[in-house]
Design a protein around this motif. Structure first.
Motif, PDB file in Angstrom:
ATOM      1  N   THR A 106       1.160  -1.000   0.310  1.00  0.00           N
ATOM      2  CA  THR A 106       0.103   0.110   0.169  1.00  0.00           C
ATOM      3  C   THR A 106       0.691   0.816  -0.138  1.00  0.00           C
ATOM      4  O   THR A 106       0.444   2.790  -0.939  1.00  0.00           O
ATOM      5  N   THR A 109       2.373   1.594  -3.855  1.00  0.00           N
ATOM      6  CA  THR A 109       1.454   2.563  -4.898  1.00  0.00           C
ATOM      7  C   THR A 109       0.961   3.767  -4.392  1.00  0.00           C
ATOM      8  O   THR A 109       0.546   3.983  -4.782  1.00  0.00           O
ATOM      9  N   ARG A 110       1.077   3.611  -2.704  1.00  0.00           N
ATOM     10  CA  ARG A 110       0.568   5.092  -2.369  1.00  0.00           C
ATOM     11  C   ARG A 110       1.978   6.050  -2.990  1.00  0.00           C
ATOM     12  O   ARG A 110       1.406   7.697  -3.799  1.00  0.00           O
ATOM     13  N   ARG A 138      -5.043  -0.510  -8.202  1.00  0.00           N
ATOM     14  CA  ARG A 138      -4.959   0.826  -8.058  1.00  0.00           C
ATOM     15  C   ARG A 138      -4.669   1.993  -8.287  1.00  0.00           C
ATOM     16  O   ARG A 138      -5.352   3.079  -7.945  1.00  0.00           O
TER      17      ARG A 138
END
Length: 307
Positions: A106, A109-110, A138
């Motif tokens: 996560t 990805t962010r 995502r």
């Protein structure tokens, strides 16, 4: 492009595109994934193999479940491959292991989402492309899936197609010691535990790090699972495998910093890590060599920025 030939202006050998995968691996390169698939394919032809394939995956131990997923893939049953594989990976590892991994994925990805959407991401040593799938689902950015194994890249392509992510990715087969990219050409490179399979005993580690620093013109983000150097039982195996450089945070940072890259440790979390359980049908097959005893490991994202 499904089939093509690429020619270099510097009179290097022609490179082929086969099944949509760019080929930069040597012709005689050993492919360990191909060997695994061949063994499973031969087993599927036996009476025991046929019976095993028909056992409901809920009745199998996690390790056997993983092998059944690979056999389903060989059959071309990709939808059930994913269902069985997801169950196996969930149960092979502790809840803390899975939660820590997802926290790192996560975070990566962010961070990538803050970049321009047309800037490509190159994932190194993609393996089962777990991180690639997570990212591609995502954010809207082109991703290059890479591995030395053509066999595993063919598998990744089929799974990505099943999940309607094929338009987001390209696939390249190459050895990370000789990457087919120009100097300072990659603005974002990711890897999911990829370096932690590279033994220092081969003598290639420094060359790999130098090669990465050569092509990087931006940020490398790698998911790592570091061990405690005081854990003597696991340290013995780590040492035998020549993995001290990548399993111990201090040694890893020391090796990378020699290249001039600016290296930082982000998003740290601790999680219990158990030895992966063996199966009932594949008792000789080891999913993960480490850990050999339960331990707490430090998960983090290593960020390395070009000078």
């Amino acid at each position: 492009i499904d089939v093509a030939v690429a020619r270099c202006t510097e009179s290097k050998p022609e490179r082929q595109v086969l099944g949509g995968i760019g080929m930069f691996t040597p012709v005689n390169e050993r492919d360990s994934w191909r060997e695994i698939y061949r063994e499973l394919e031969a087993y599927m032809l036996t009476e025991d193999g046929k019976k095993f394939l028909n056992i409901p995956f809920q009745e199998l131990k996690p390790a056997d479940c993983l092998f059944q997923s690979l056999m389903l893939e060989i059959k071309g049953d990709y939808e059930n491959t994913q269902i069985v594989e997801t169950s196996a990976l969930r149960d092979l590892y502790t809840r803390e292991y899975n939660e820590c991994w997802e926290k790192q994925a996560t975070y990566v990805t962010r961070t990538l989402a803050q970049r321009p959407t047309n800037a490509p991401v190159v994932d190194i040593a993609s393996g089962l492309a777990t991180l690639v799938e997570f990212i591609a689902a995502r954010i809207n950015a082109p991703i290059v899936v890479t591995d030395i194994s053509l066999t595993i890249l063919k598998r990744d392509k089929r799974i990505l197609q099943l999940n309607h992510l094929e338009d987001r990715v390209d696939l390249l087969a190459f050895d990370i010691r000789r990457m087919p990219f120009k100097d300072s050409s990659l603005s974002a490179v990711t890897t999911n535990l990829g370096f932690q399979n590279v033994s220092d005993k081969t003598g290639d580690v420094d060359g790999i790090i130098i090669e990465l620093s050569r092509v990087l013109n931006g940020k490398l983000m790698g998911i790592f699972d570091f061990y405690d150097p005081e854990d003597q039982e696991n340290r013995k195996i780590i040492s035998e495998l020549g993995l001290e450089w990548s399993f111990y945070r201090g040694e890893f940072l020391s090796r990378f910093e020699k290249t001039g890259l600016k290296v930082g440790v982000k998003n740290v979390c601790l999680g219990r890590n158990n030895p992966t359980p063996v199966g009932e049908y594949f008792k000789e097959a080891t999913i993960d060599t480490l850990p050999v005893k339960t331990t707490s490991t430090e998960w983090c994202t290593i960020e390395a920025d070009s000078p």
